[in-house]
Design a protein around this motif. Structure first.
Motif, PDB file in Angstrom:
ATOM      1  N   ILE A   1       0.829  -1.192  -0.083  1.00 47.14           N
ATOM      2  CA  ILE A   1      -0.066  -0.022   0.103  1.00 47.14           C
ATOM      3  C   ILE A   1       0.846   1.260   0.088  1.00 47.14           C
ATOM      4  CG2 ILE A   1      -1.742   1.303   1.004  1.00 47.14           C
ATOM      5  CD1 ILE A   1      -2.441  -1.538   2.494  1.00 47.14           C
ATOM      6  N   PHE A   2       0.888   1.749  -1.130  1.00 49.32           N
ATOM      7  CA  PHE A   2       1.728   3.121  -1.195  1.00 49.32           C
ATOM      8  C   PHE A   2       1.043   4.328  -1.047  1.00 49.32           C
ATOM      9  CE2 PHE A   2       3.988  -0.156  -4.201  1.00 49.32           C
ATOM     10  CZ  PHE A   2       5.245  -0.049  -3.536  1.00 49.32           C
ATOM     11  N   LEU A   3       1.604   5.068   0.121  1.00 47.54           N
ATOM     12  CA  LEU A   3       0.783   6.228   0.539  1.00 47.54           C
ATOM     13  C   LEU A   3       1.624   7.551   0.187  1.00 47.54           C
ATOM     14  CD1 LEU A   3      -1.612   7.114   2.176  1.00 47.54           C
ATOM     15  CD2 LEU A   3      -0.570   6.999   3.820  1.00 47.54           C
ATOM     16  N   ILE A   4       1.097   8.128  -0.995  1.00 46.48           N
ATOM     17  CA  ILE A   4       2.037   9.219  -1.548  1.00 46.48           C
ATOM     18  C   ILE A   4       1.389  10.716  -1.137  1.00 46.48           C
ATOM     19  CG2 ILE A   4       2.781   9.968  -3.861  1.00 46.48           C
ATOM     20  CD1 ILE A   4       2.073   7.015  -4.749  1.00 46.48           C
ATOM     21  N   ASP A   5       2.286  11.712  -0.624  1.00 46.56           N
ATOM     22  CA  ASP A   5       2.072  12.994  -0.457  1.00 46.56           C
ATOM     23  C   ASP A   5       2.084  13.691  -1.857  1.00 46.56           C
ATOM     24  OD1 ASP A   5       1.846  15.514   0.197  1.00 46.56           O
ATOM     25  OD2 ASP A   5       3.385  15.295   1.973  1.00 46.56           O
ATOM     26  N   VAL A   6       0.769  14.334  -1.931  1.00 49.85           N
ATOM     27  CA  VAL A   6       0.639  15.080  -3.395  1.00 49.85           C
ATOM     28  C   VAL A   6       0.432  16.608  -3.008  1.00 49.85           C
ATOM     29  CG1 VAL A   6      -0.041  13.216  -4.921  1.00 49.85           C
ATOM     30  CG2 VAL A   6      -1.590  14.503  -3.531  1.00 49.85           C
ATOM     31  N   SER A   7       0.934  16.990  -1.836  1.00 50.56           N
ATOM     32  CA  SER A   7       0.816  18.632  -1.375  1.00 50.56           C
ATOM     33  C   SER A   7       1.868  19.278  -1.645  1.00 50.56           C
ATOM     34  CB  SER A   7       0.633  18.646   0.122  1.00 50.56           C
ATOM     35  OG  SER A   7       1.917  18.277   0.828  1.00 50.56           O
ATOM     36  N   THR A   8       2.041  20.293  -1.908  1.00 48.19           N
ATOM     37  CA  THR A   8       3.146  21.437  -2.190  1.00 48.19           C
ATOM     38  C   THR A   8       4.229  21.384  -1.376  1.00 48.19           C
ATOM     39  OG1 THR A   8       2.079  23.183  -1.335  1.00 48.19           O
ATOM     40  CG2 THR A   8       1.605  22.966  -3.689  1.00 48.19           C
TER      41      THR A   8
ATOM     42  N   LEU B   1      -4.909   1.833   6.318  1.00 50.65           N
ATOM     43  CA  LEU B   1      -5.346   0.603   7.175  1.00 50.65           C
ATOM     44  C   LEU B   1      -6.567  -0.088   6.665  1.00 50.65           C
ATOM     45  CD1 LEU B   1      -4.563   2.612  10.635  1.00 50.65           C
ATOM     46  CD2 LEU B   1      -3.109   0.667   9.374  1.00 50.65           C
ATOM     47  N   GLU B   2      -7.405   0.826   6.251  1.00 48.38           N
ATOM     48  CA  GLU B   2      -8.872   0.334   5.848  1.00 48.38           C
ATOM     49  C   GLU B   2      -8.591  -0.802   4.608  1.00 48.38           C
ATOM     50  OE1 GLU B   2     -11.491   3.195   5.024  1.00 48.38           O
ATOM     51  OE2 GLU B   2     -11.674   4.013   6.694  1.00 48.38           O
ATOM     52  N   LEU B   3      -7.801  -0.310   3.534  1.00 47.85           N
ATOM     53  CA  LEU B   3      -7.462  -1.088   2.330  1.00 47.85           C
ATOM     54  C   LEU B   3      -6.667  -2.359   2.940  1.00 47.85           C
ATOM     55  CD1 LEU B   3      -6.132   1.823  -0.002  1.00 47.85           C
ATOM     56  CD2 LEU B   3      -8.212   0.347  -0.270  1.00 47.85           C
ATOM     57  N   GLY B   4      -5.919  -2.387   3.837  1.00 50.25           N
ATOM     58  CA  GLY B   4      -5.395  -3.289   4.396  1.00 50.25           C
ATOM     59  C   GLY B   4      -5.926  -4.463   4.942  1.00 50.25           C
ATOM     60  N   GLN B   5      -7.219  -4.276   5.177  1.00 52.61           N
ATOM     61  CA  GLN B   5      -8.455  -5.206   5.904  1.00 52.61           C
ATOM     62  C   GLN B   5      -9.128  -6.045   4.736  1.00 52.61           C
ATOM     63  OE1 GLN B   5      -8.122  -5.576   9.067  1.00 52.61           O
ATOM     64  NE2 GLN B   5      -6.532  -4.147   9.299  1.00 52.61           N
ATOM     65  N   ARG B   6      -8.975  -5.791   3.765  1.00 54.15           N
ATOM     66  CA  ARG B   6      -9.615  -6.242   2.375  1.00 54.15           C
ATOM     67  C   ARG B   6      -9.247  -7.830   2.409  1.00 54.15           C
ATOM     68  NH1 ARG B   6      -9.755  -2.523  -2.126  1.00 54.15           N
ATOM     69  NH2 ARG B   6      -9.610  -4.228  -3.575  1.00 54.15           N
TER      70      ARG B   6
ATOM     71  N   ASP C   1      -7.361 -13.021  -3.966  1.00 58.34           N
ATOM     72  CA  ASP C   1      -6.036 -13.003  -4.761  1.00 58.34           C
ATOM     73  C   ASP C   1      -5.283 -12.142  -3.959  1.00 58.34           C
ATOM     74  OD1 ASP C   1      -7.499 -10.798  -5.335  1.00 58.34           O
ATOM     75  OD2 ASP C   1      -6.436 -10.601  -7.325  1.00 58.34           O
ATOM     76  N   LEU C   2      -5.428 -11.338  -2.858  1.00 52.10           N
ATOM     77  CA  LEU C   2      -4.529 -10.566  -1.984  1.00 52.10           C
ATOM     78  C   LEU C   2      -3.576 -11.431  -1.146  1.00 52.10           C
ATOM     79  CD1 LEU C   2      -6.646  -7.351  -1.049  1.00 52.10           C
ATOM     80  CD2 LEU C   2      -4.782  -7.667  -3.100  1.00 52.10           C
ATOM     81  N   PRO C   3      -2.209 -11.359  -1.131  1.00 50.06           N
ATOM     82  CA  PRO C   3      -1.370 -11.760  -0.510  1.00 50.06           C
ATOM     83  C   PRO C   3      -1.901 -11.524   1.127  1.00 50.06           C
ATOM     84  CG  PRO C   3      -0.185 -11.121  -1.999  1.00 50.06           C
ATOM     85  CD  PRO C   3      -1.499 -10.349  -2.074  1.00 50.06           C
ATOM     86  N   ASN C   4      -1.654 -12.501   2.132  1.00 49.38           N
ATOM     87  CA  ASN C   4      -1.942 -12.420   3.502  1.00 49.38           C
ATOM     88  C   ASN C   4      -1.138 -10.920   3.865  1.00 49.38           C
ATOM     89  OD1 ASN C   4      -3.838 -14.150   4.047  1.00 49.38           O
ATOM     90  ND2 ASN C   4      -2.502 -15.640   4.252  1.00 49.38           N
ATOM     91  N   ARG C   5       0.092 -10.754   3.938  1.00 45.26           N
ATOM     92  CA  ARG C   5       1.157  -9.965   4.363  1.00 45.26           C
ATOM     93  C   ARG C   5       0.675  -8.726   3.693  1.00 45.26           C
ATOM     94  NH1 ARG C   5       7.568  -9.471   4.424  1.00 45.26           N
ATOM     95  NH2 ARG C   5       7.717  -8.248   6.044  1.00 45.26           N
ATOM     96  N   ARG C   6       0.673  -7.563   4.662  1.00 47.92           N
ATOM     97  CA  ARG C   6       0.117  -6.224   4.213  1.00 47.92           C
ATOM     98  C   ARG C   6       1.146  -5.283   4.636  1.00 47.92           C
ATOM     99  NH1 ARG C   6      -5.450  -7.236   2.982  1.00 47.92           N
ATOM    100  NH2 ARG C   6      -5.279  -9.752   2.603  1.00 47.92           N
ATOM    101  N   VAL C   7       1.665  -4.201   3.947  1.00 47.03           N
ATOM    102  CA  VAL C   7       2.641  -3.168   4.350  1.00 47.03           C
ATOM    103  C   VAL C   7       2.087  -1.880   3.875  1.00 47.03           C
ATOM    104  CG1 VAL C   7       4.551  -4.847   4.921  1.00 47.03           C
ATOM    105  CG2 VAL C   7       4.314  -3.620   2.631  1.00 47.03           C
ATOM    106  N   ILE C   8       2.420  -0.866   4.669  1.00 47.24           N
ATOM    107  CA  ILE C   8       2.052   0.384   3.889  1.00 47.24           C
ATOM    108  C   ILE C   8       3.376   1.231   3.929  1.00 47.24           C
ATOM    109  CG2 ILE C   8       1.044   2.739   4.459  1.00 47.24           C
ATOM    110  CD1 ILE C   8      -1.073   1.102   6.307  1.00 47.24           C
ATOM    111  N   ILE C   9       3.828   1.833   2.628  1.00 46.55           N
ATOM    112  CA  ILE C   9       4.889   2.420   2.683  1.00 46.55           C
ATOM    113  C   ILE C   9       4.541   4.091   2.275  1.00 46.55           C
ATOM    114  CG2 ILE C   9       7.023   2.897   1.232  1.00 46.55           C
ATOM    115  CD1 ILE C   9       5.430  -0.690   0.966  1.00 46.55           C
ATOM    116  N   THR C  10       5.087   4.945   3.040  1.00 46.34           N
ATOM    117  CA  THR C  10       4.922   6.410   2.777  1.00 46.34           C
ATOM    118  C   THR C  10       6.104   7.108   3.127  1.00 46.34           C
ATOM    119  OG1 THR C  10       3.222   8.099   3.608  1.00 46.34           O
ATOM    120  CG2 THR C  10       4.255   6.716   5.367  1.00 46.34           C
TER     121      THR C  10
END
Length: 565
Positions: free
Chosen positions: A96-103, A176-181, A185-194
């Motif tokens: 789960i790539f969490l990307i900042d798009v602010s200035t 975090l919500e997306l990680g509960q899907r 076909d989704l692998p069990n292991r979930r990680v968030i990178i930001t």
């Protein structure tokens, strides 16, 4: 050119391996640090647990034997079914790539981030999945979970940082919500990178406390790369501290690149994610009831035993069995409704055991009788303790009154005429007044012997244990810090300084510790030399920082773990 085509196909993958694994050599040394990154209970009563073990130099340990590992879920012992490095399991990862798009993110930083993400996506395996979530003024799922690397790369290329606001906390919650899907076909292991500066600018939005609460029921680690635009102010430092707190609380890691590029920082994160041991644990006949239990894992290395754990909500297997039994005409498995509170004992499958038992049968249960006896003994002991303490307080009050009367002497006949009730009520306040007077008055100046102010101060025992050093790992420095006092950490041997040995990058007075209202505070002192660094939990300190037990400090070249008691 056709003969060269395979070369151009494999060259990007070869470059990524060199980028992501320059120092990923496995260590076979002694275990120095250990923590449970995450646990997944979808296949309960089996638990899939991801472990991070390091030697004293910070290298990952992958040679652990199953017999060195033990675990419990509540009070139930678990069997270690399998233990192997993550890359040997053949599992995929849901990124789960969490990307900042602010200035707040500048053009150069955005370009480096996009380049790193493109490289990462290009190295995804066929079992990996990834989603792209952007946060600025709003949170947007730019790309849902997919294995299509071409689609992911196209979305990454189209990212622009132009939003004026930053809904960072909302972005974390959406990740975090997306990680509960539960997609098949989704692998069990979930990680968030930001990548973020940790600053949430949304007025009346989701608070830090709400994010931390959500993390308690989620087992998804956050790998956070902190950035800031110079100069590093106290305000920017505070936001980065929040980002670091999110990462550590989730079981992930925090990175703050300085001399390395963002691409190298992303490579460090990639290595961290893949340098994990995977333990498959089995609870045997445990029956899930939907409650939260404590998973505690221990690693034994010779005489050393390290322990860490996480709270785990197990699936409501009992409820599912009841529904299945009802639909098929089978006898449903007896079981109580989940309480939603943390429990210590799991019900046994097929035994009719509940997470509670009826009141009318409670008195027949030997465990209940034992607990009641223990509570009765503790209650009686508590009453005796309170009575004795009361007697001691009365005795102290009488001594205070007698001492005051004697010191007043002939010229204070009114002191002996006071009633015993007045003496009792005023004794302790007089004692405090005398202690306050003892700060400035010398003994005998007022006819009374002053009581030291330290009698009333909070005293905290500080224990600093050296970690991450082959030469002095485990060395302990101890000191007592009282309310209102101060203590220097540094290299100088003198009163009022806790001298740390053998570090050429320590200043004589490197940093200052104070005790205020029962809390310990660290203040970084200004030094001319850049090498005199002070870091708490991976974040460089500017100014003043409150410390807690189990914090990690880096001063000079020395890494310390603080214990406060």
């Amino acid at each position: 050119m056709r003969r060269l085509a395979p070369f151009f196909v494999w060259l990007p993958l070869l470059l990524f391996n060199l980028w992501a694994y320059p120092a990923a050599t496995a260590s076979t040394g002694e275990v120095a640090t250990f923590h449970v990154e995450s646990v997944y209970s979808e296949a309960f009563p089996q638990l899939l647990t991801y472990l991070d073990l390091r030697d004293s130099s910070g290298q990952p340990l992958t040679a652990l034997r199953p017999e060195q590992l033990s675990a419990t879920l509540g009070t139930n012992p678990l069997k270690v079914v399998d233990l192997k490095p993550f890359d040997e399991t053949g599992e995929g990862i849901s990124y789960i790539f969490l990307i900042d798009v602010s200035t707040s993110i500048r053009a150069g930083q955005l370009s480096d981030m996009k380049e790193a993400l493109l490289t990462w996506v290009g190295n995804m395996t066929v079992k990996d999945r990834a989603t792209l979530v952007t946060f600025g003024e709003k949170v947007n799922v730019l790309q849902d979970f997919t294995a299509d690397t071409s689609a992911l790369k196209a979305k990454v290329q189209g990212i622009h940082a132009q939003d004026q606001g930053t809904a960072f906390h909302q972005g974390i919650m959406r990740a975090l919500e997306l990680g509960q899907r539960k997609d098949a076909d989704l692998p069990n292991r979930r990680v968030i990178i930001t990548l973020s500066d940790g600053h949430d600018t949304v007025e009346g939005g989701i608070t830090k406390e709400e994010v931390l609460k959500a993390m308690q029921i989620s087992s998804i680690p956050i790998y956070a790369i902190g950035f800031y635009n110079a100069p590093l102010t106290d305000e920017k430092q505070a936001y980065l501290s929040v980002l670091g707190e999110f990462a550590r609380s989730s079981g992930g890691e925090y990175y703050q690149p300085r001399k390395v590029s963002l691409q190298e920082a992303y490579a460090d994160v990639y290595r961290e994610i893949h340098q994990r041991l995977v333990a498959r644990l089995d609870c045997g006949t445990c029956g899930g009831d939907g409650n939260v239990y404590r998973l505690q894992v221990q690693v034994k290395d010779g005489a050393k035993v390290l322990s860490d754990g996480l709270d785990v909500r197990v699936p409501n297997v009992t409820g599912a069995s009841q529904e299945k039994g009802h639909d098929s005409g089978q006898q449903p498995v007896p079981g109580g409704e989940p309480s939603g509170k943390q429990s210590s004992d799991l019900p046994a499958t097929g035994t009719g055991a509940n997470s509670f038992f009826p009141l009318e049968t409670a008195w027949k249960n030997p465990v209940t009788i034992t607990v009641l006896v223990v509570l009765l003994v503790v209650g009686v002991a508590g009453i005796i303790f309170i009575v004795r303490k009361g007697s001691q307080v009365q005795a102290i009050r009488r001594e205070i009154h007698v001492g005051k009367s004697e010191l007043a002497g002939v010229g204070s006949s009114q002191a002996v005429q006071k009633s015993s009730t007045s003496q009792t009520d005023s004794g302790l306040s007089e004692l405090q007044d005398r202690a306050d007077a003892g700060k400035t008055n010398s003994p005998g100046a007022s006819g009374e012997t002053p009581i030291p102010q330290s009698f009333f101060r909070t005293s905290l025992h500080l224990r600093f244990t050296v970690i991450g050093s082959k030469r002095v790992n485990g060395q302990v420095y101890e000191a007592v810090l009282r309310e209102g006092e101060q203590l220097y950490l540094g290299s100088k041997h003198e009163k009022g300084t806790l001298a740390i040995l053998g570090d050429p990058d320590l200043a004589p007075h490197h940093c200052l510790l104070t005790c205020e209202a029962g809390q310990v505070y660290l203040t970084k002192l200004e030094h001319m030399h850049v090498r005199y660094r002070t870091i708490v939990n991976g974040i460089p300190i500017v100014g003043r920082q409150k410390l807690q037990s189990d914090d990690k400090l880096v001063i000079g070249r020395t890494e310390l773990r603080l214990t406060i008691s």
